[in-house]
Write a protein that holds these residues in place. Sequence first.
Motif, mmCIF file in Angstrom:
data_model
loop_
_atom_site.group_PDB
_atom_site.id
_atom_site.type_symbol
_atom_site.label_atom_id
_atom_site.label_comp_id
_atom_site.label_asym_id
_atom_site.label_seq_id
_atom_site.Cartn_x
_atom_site.Cartn_y
_atom_site.Cartn_z
ATOM 1 N N PRO A 21 2.377 2.660 0.042
ATOM 2 C CA PRO A 21 3.699 3.237 -0.925
ATOM 3 C C PRO A 21 3.088 4.599 -1.486
ATOM 4 C CG PRO A 21 4.661 1.646 -0.773
ATOM 5 C CD PRO A 21 3.117 1.280 -0.099
ATOM 6 N N GLU A 22 1.464 4.301 -2.051
ATOM 7 C CA GLU A 22 1.151 5.258 -3.770
ATOM 8 C C GLU A 22 0.153 6.182 -2.667
ATOM 9 O OE1 GLU A 22 0.878 1.739 -4.334
ATOM 10 O OE2 GLU A 22 3.525 2.024 -4.853
ATOM 11 N N HIS A 74 -5.363 -1.209 6.371
ATOM 12 C CA HIS A 74 -5.311 -0.779 5.179
ATOM 13 C C HIS A 74 -5.526 0.460 5.546
ATOM 14 C CE1 HIS A 74 -5.516 -5.833 4.582
ATOM 15 N NE2 HIS A 74 -5.307 -4.864 3.787
ATOM 16 N N SER A 75 -5.790 1.273 6.068
ATOM 17 C CA SER A 75 -6.604 2.251 5.564
ATOM 18 C C SER A 75 -5.943 3.539 6.416
ATOM 19 C CB SER A 75 -7.525 3.232 6.000
ATOM 20 O OG SER A 75 -8.198 4.543 6.351
ATOM 21 N N ASN A 125 1.955 -2.308 4.366
ATOM 22 C CA ASN A 125 3.259 -2.320 3.664
ATOM 23 C C ASN A 125 3.927 -2.798 4.816
ATOM 24 O OD1 ASN A 125 6.476 -1.023 4.192
ATOM 25 N ND2 ASN A 125 5.823 -0.371 1.831
ATOM 26 N N VAL A 126 4.837 -3.785 4.361
ATOM 27 C CA VAL A 126 5.193 -4.425 5.662
ATOM 28 C C VAL A 126 7.130 -3.816 6.270
ATOM 29 C CG1 VAL A 126 7.578 -6.126 6.161
ATOM 30 C CG2 VAL A 126 5.048 -6.975 4.731
ATOM 31 N N PRO A 127 7.585 -3.047 5.159
ATOM 32 C CA PRO A 127 8.730 -1.903 6.002
ATOM 33 C C PRO A 127 7.917 -0.732 6.697
ATOM 34 C CG PRO A 127 9.165 -2.431 3.649
ATOM 35 C CD PRO A 127 7.955 -2.681 3.576
ATOM 36 N N LEU A 128 6.984 -0.746 6.724
ATOM 37 C CA LEU A 128 6.211 -0.102 7.282
ATOM 38 C C LEU A 128 6.173 -0.327 8.917
ATOM 39 C CD1 LEU A 128 4.034 2.807 5.309
ATOM 40 C CD2 LEU A 128 6.149 3.480 6.324
ATOM 41 N N ILE A 129 5.571 -1.800 9.328
ATOM 42 C CA ILE A 129 4.938 -2.151 10.253
ATOM 43 C C ILE A 129 6.481 -2.739 10.938
ATOM 44 C CG2 ILE A 129 3.960 -4.526 10.899
ATOM 45 C CD1 ILE A 129 2.419 -4.635 8.560
#
Length: 130
Positions: A41-42, A12-13, A48-52
């Motif tokens: 994203p903020e 989360h971090s 974030n699923v797309p980042l994963i």
Amino acid sequence: MSDTVSIVIVSHSQDIAKGTADMVRQMVGDEVKVAFCGGNPEGGLGTNVPLIVNAIETVWSPMGVAILVDLGGAEINSEMAVEMLPPQRRDRVVVCNAPIVEGAVMAATEAAGGSPLEKVRSVAEELSAS
């Protein structure tokens, strides 16, 4: 770099994810590909699923990818990310039920020795069984 199981760290971090990845690289070297993602994203806490998905694709290995997560939301989003992968890749990615830092180091150490995905997973998850 030989074909080994790769590692993805999801926190989360952003700082924890990056710090864990840095620690793994310092302890294991370049033997194992490591990617990380964290935060929303903020720039706040979250995953974030797309980042994963991107992290998995970045370190993809035919030997597989082990994902280490910090909290329940990271686990759920990682599982969603796995479902978004092409069908032929889904079975080669696992989410480990292990402490994120210790699990990542143990998983990467095992992967560096050439172990298969299920062995990498089981070594990381041994830490949760105690």
